[in-house]
Scaffold this motif. Structure first.
Motif, PDB file in Angstrom:
ATOM      1  N   GLY A  67     -23.105  -6.877  77.674  1.00 62.17           N
ATOM      2  CA  GLY A  67     -24.346  -6.003  77.859  1.00 62.17           C
ATOM      3  C   GLY A  67     -25.031  -6.566  79.074  1.00 62.17           C
ATOM      4  N   GLU A  68     -26.425  -5.994  79.098  1.00 56.77           N
ATOM      5  CA  GLU A  68     -27.357  -6.107  80.449  1.00 56.77           C
ATOM      6  C   GLU A  68     -28.612  -6.848  80.013  1.00 56.77           C
ATOM      7  OE1 GLU A  68     -25.371  -2.830  83.253  1.00 56.77           O
ATOM      8  OE2 GLU A  68     -27.609  -2.691  82.962  1.00 56.77           O
ATOM      9  N   ARG A 145     -28.610  -0.457  81.544  1.00 61.06           N
ATOM     10  CA  ARG A 145     -27.940   0.362  81.174  1.00 61.06           C
ATOM     11  C   ARG A 145     -27.476   0.296  79.475  1.00 61.06           C
ATOM     12  NH1 ARG A 145     -22.462   0.757  79.899  1.00 61.06           N
ATOM     13  NH2 ARG A 145     -22.283  -1.425  80.087  1.00 61.06           N
ATOM     14  N   VAL A 146     -27.697   1.398  79.064  1.00 54.22           N
ATOM     15  CA  VAL A 146     -27.574   1.355  77.507  1.00 54.22           C
ATOM     16  C   VAL A 146     -26.665   2.735  77.061  1.00 54.22           C
ATOM     17  CG1 VAL A 146     -29.632  -0.037  76.932  1.00 54.22           C
ATOM     18  CG2 VAL A 146     -29.730   2.636  77.087  1.00 54.22           C
ATOM     19  N   ASP A 147     -26.354   2.503  76.079  1.00 46.25           N
ATOM     20  CA  ASP A 147     -25.572   3.827  75.302  1.00 46.25           C
ATOM     21  C   ASP A 147     -25.958   3.837  73.866  1.00 46.25           C
ATOM     22  OD1 ASP A 147     -24.088   5.968  74.758  1.00 46.25           O
ATOM     23  OD2 ASP A 147     -22.174   4.975  74.941  1.00 46.25           O
ATOM     24  N   LEU A 148     -27.247   4.464  73.448  1.00 49.04           N
ATOM     25  CA  LEU A 148     -27.769   4.575  72.280  1.00 49.04           C
ATOM     26  C   LEU A 148     -28.138   5.773  71.867  1.00 49.04           C
ATOM     27  CD1 LEU A 148     -30.252   1.628  72.677  1.00 49.04           C
ATOM     28  CD2 LEU A 148     -28.185   1.567  71.508  1.00 49.04           C
ATOM     29  N   PRO A 149     -27.794   6.353  70.613  1.00 47.10           N
ATOM     30  CA  PRO A 149     -28.248   7.712  70.165  1.00 47.10           C
ATOM     31  C   PRO A 149     -29.819   7.801  70.072  1.00 47.10           C
ATOM     32  CG  PRO A 149     -27.227   6.291  68.509  1.00 47.10           C
ATOM     33  CD  PRO A 149     -26.976   5.590  69.610  1.00 47.10           C
ATOM     34  N   ALA A 150     -30.216   8.942  70.154  1.00 45.63           N
ATOM     35  CA  ALA A 150     -31.568   9.223  70.294  1.00 45.63           C
ATOM     36  C   ALA A 150     -31.867  10.479  69.747  1.00 45.63           C
ATOM     37  CB  ALA A 150     -32.056   9.007  71.523  1.00 45.63           C
ATOM     38  N   GLN A 151     -33.288  10.738  69.495  1.00 46.23           N
ATOM     39  CA  GLN A 151     -33.674  11.902  69.163  1.00 46.23           C
ATOM     40  C   GLN A 151     -35.040  12.372  70.038  1.00 46.23           C
ATOM     41  OE1 GLN A 151     -34.613  12.092  64.862  1.00 46.23           O
ATOM     42  NE2 GLN A 151     -32.470  13.011  64.355  1.00 46.23           N
ATOM     43  N   LEU A 163     -29.697   7.788  74.937  1.00 48.25           N
ATOM     44  CA  LEU A 163     -30.272   7.042  75.998  1.00 48.25           C
ATOM     45  C   LEU A 163     -29.426   6.337  76.818  1.00 48.25           C
ATOM     46  CD1 LEU A 163     -33.069   6.075  77.120  1.00 48.25           C
ATOM     47  CD2 LEU A 163     -32.893   4.108  75.328  1.00 48.25           C
ATOM     48  N   CYS A 164     -29.438   6.601  78.173  1.00 42.25           N
ATOM     49  CA  CYS A 164     -28.468   5.930  78.977  1.00 42.25           C
ATOM     50  C   CYS A 164     -28.855   4.749  79.818  1.00 42.25           C
ATOM     51  CB  CYS A 164     -28.085   7.120  80.249  1.00 42.25           C
ATOM     52  SG  CYS A 164     -27.491   8.509  79.275  1.00 42.25           S
ATOM     53  N   LEU A 227     -30.376  -5.375  70.386  1.00 44.80           N
ATOM     54  CA  LEU A 227     -29.367  -4.216  70.492  1.00 44.80           C
ATOM     55  C   LEU A 227     -28.126  -4.402  71.054  1.00 44.80           C
ATOM     56  CD1 LEU A 227     -32.332  -1.531  71.406  1.00 44.80           C
ATOM     57  CD2 LEU A 227     -30.985  -1.988  69.012  1.00 44.80           C
ATOM     58  N   GLN A 228     -27.765  -5.605  71.707  1.00 43.47           N
ATOM     59  CA  GLN A 228     -26.697  -5.679  72.130  1.00 43.47           C
ATOM     60  C   GLN A 228     -25.611  -6.081  71.027  1.00 43.47           C
ATOM     61  OE1 GLN A 228     -26.349  -5.550  75.605  1.00 43.47           O
ATOM     62  NE2 GLN A 228     -28.342  -6.130  76.229  1.00 43.47           N
ATOM     63  N   PRO A 229     -24.214  -6.004  71.318  1.00 41.04           N
ATOM     64  CA  PRO A 229     -23.483  -5.696  72.533  1.00 41.04           C
ATOM     65  C   PRO A 229     -23.396  -4.340  73.152  1.00 41.04           C
ATOM     66  CG  PRO A 229     -22.028  -6.243  71.207  1.00 41.04           C
ATOM     67  CD  PRO A 229     -23.068  -6.245  70.483  1.00 41.04           C
ATOM     68  N   PHE A 230     -23.169  -4.044  74.539  1.00 40.35           N
ATOM     69  CA  PHE A 230     -22.657  -2.692  74.871  1.00 40.35           C
ATOM     70  C   PHE A 230     -21.331  -2.776  75.292  1.00 40.35           C
ATOM     71  CE2 PHE A 230     -26.757  -1.616  73.848  1.00 40.35           C
ATOM     72  CZ  PHE A 230     -27.712  -1.974  74.485  1.00 40.35           C
ATOM     73  N   PRO A 231     -20.616  -1.608  75.768  1.00 36.12           N
ATOM     74  CA  PRO A 231     -19.389  -1.718  76.390  1.00 36.12           C
ATOM     75  C   PRO A 231     -19.670  -2.149  77.650  1.00 36.12           C
ATOM     76  CG  PRO A 231     -19.751   0.577  75.410  1.00 36.12           C
ATOM     77  CD  PRO A 231     -21.186  -0.386  75.198  1.00 36.12           C
TER      78      PRO A 231
END
Length: 249
Positions: A67-68, A145-151, A163-164, A227-231
């Protein structure tokens, strides 16, 4: 210290050339907290190859496979840098340091103690370039940089999104989002507080948001760490440090 109008856009830094074998700057003035960028056991390398120590406090991020991670670039020398951390780093040795202007540097972790870590640049860095931090973009906070589902809630309508990326002041989301510039929305992401925001821009399926309440850097860093890890990040340019790191397997 008074800055002239001509140079008011530059950061306040202190540069010094250390006397050989001492912890003092030229003139005999002690530099608290600058005893060694590279850490114990590397003093010989510093004496031979590190010409200047530059003190500055600048937001940055470390990019690893998991992740970052937001941090502060505390001080730099010609061969290395010391970072202030808000949480432990992953065990990776080889990472990438990215500054607010998007410049990236391959780094190798030498030591980590408490809230600080020392790195060497795998390729020599130009101190002047690091200090000025020139960019073709308008200066902006460091984004993770993230890749998380959001509303996204707009009035009585709730829309799914992703959320990018996110910074202290805003972020970008992606999805089928019929939102207009300046529209007020509420962003909900698991693991983050609910965020009231305003649409700043939109490009295709991407929408940029500015938050009404900003994060402190340490607060956001710790939230993202949980919230890590990310791709792994992969860039398109084969010369890019992140691309090379990802291709190493």
């Amino acid at each position: 210290m008074i800055r002239s109008k001509r140079f008011k856009h530059l950061p306040i830094v202190c540069t010094c050339k250390a006397r050989r074998g001492t912890g003092f700057a030229a003139g005999g003035v002690a530099m608290p907290g600058t005893e060694s960028v590279l850490g114990p056991g590397f003093d010989g390398l510093e004496k031979r190859e590190v010409q200047r120590l530059v003190l500055l406090l600048r937001p940055a991020k470390v990019i690893a496979r998991s992740g970052e991670y937001l941090c502060i670039l505390r001080d730099v020398a010609s061969r290395g840098a010391r970072l202030k951390l808000f949480h432990p780093l992953p065990r990776d040795v080889l990472m990438v340091l990215e500054l607010g202007n998007g410049d990236r540097y391959d780094i190798e972790k030498i030591w980590e103690r408490g809230d600080q870590a020392g790195f060497v640049f795998t390729h020599a860095a130009q101190l002047e370039h690091l200090l000025v931090e020139r960019s073709r973009f308008r200066k902006r906070p460091v984004r993770a940089r993230v890749d998380l589902p959001a509303q996204v809630r707009a009035g009585s309508v709730v829309l799914p999104a992703a959320l990018c990326n996110i910074s202290q002041q805003g972020g970008s989301i992606e999805g089928d989002l019929p939102l207009s510039v300046d529209q007020r929305v509420t962003l909900a992401v698991k693991g983050l507080p609910e965020l009231d925001a305003k649409v700043r821009w939109r490009r295709g399926n991407r929408v940029g948001l500015v938050f009404e309440q900003t994060f402190k850097l340490d607060e956001l860093a710790r939230l993202l760490h949980r919230l890590q890890p990310f791709p792994p990040a992969v860039a398109e340019d084969e010369k890019d440090a992140i691309f090379r790191r990802a291709m190493e397997g």
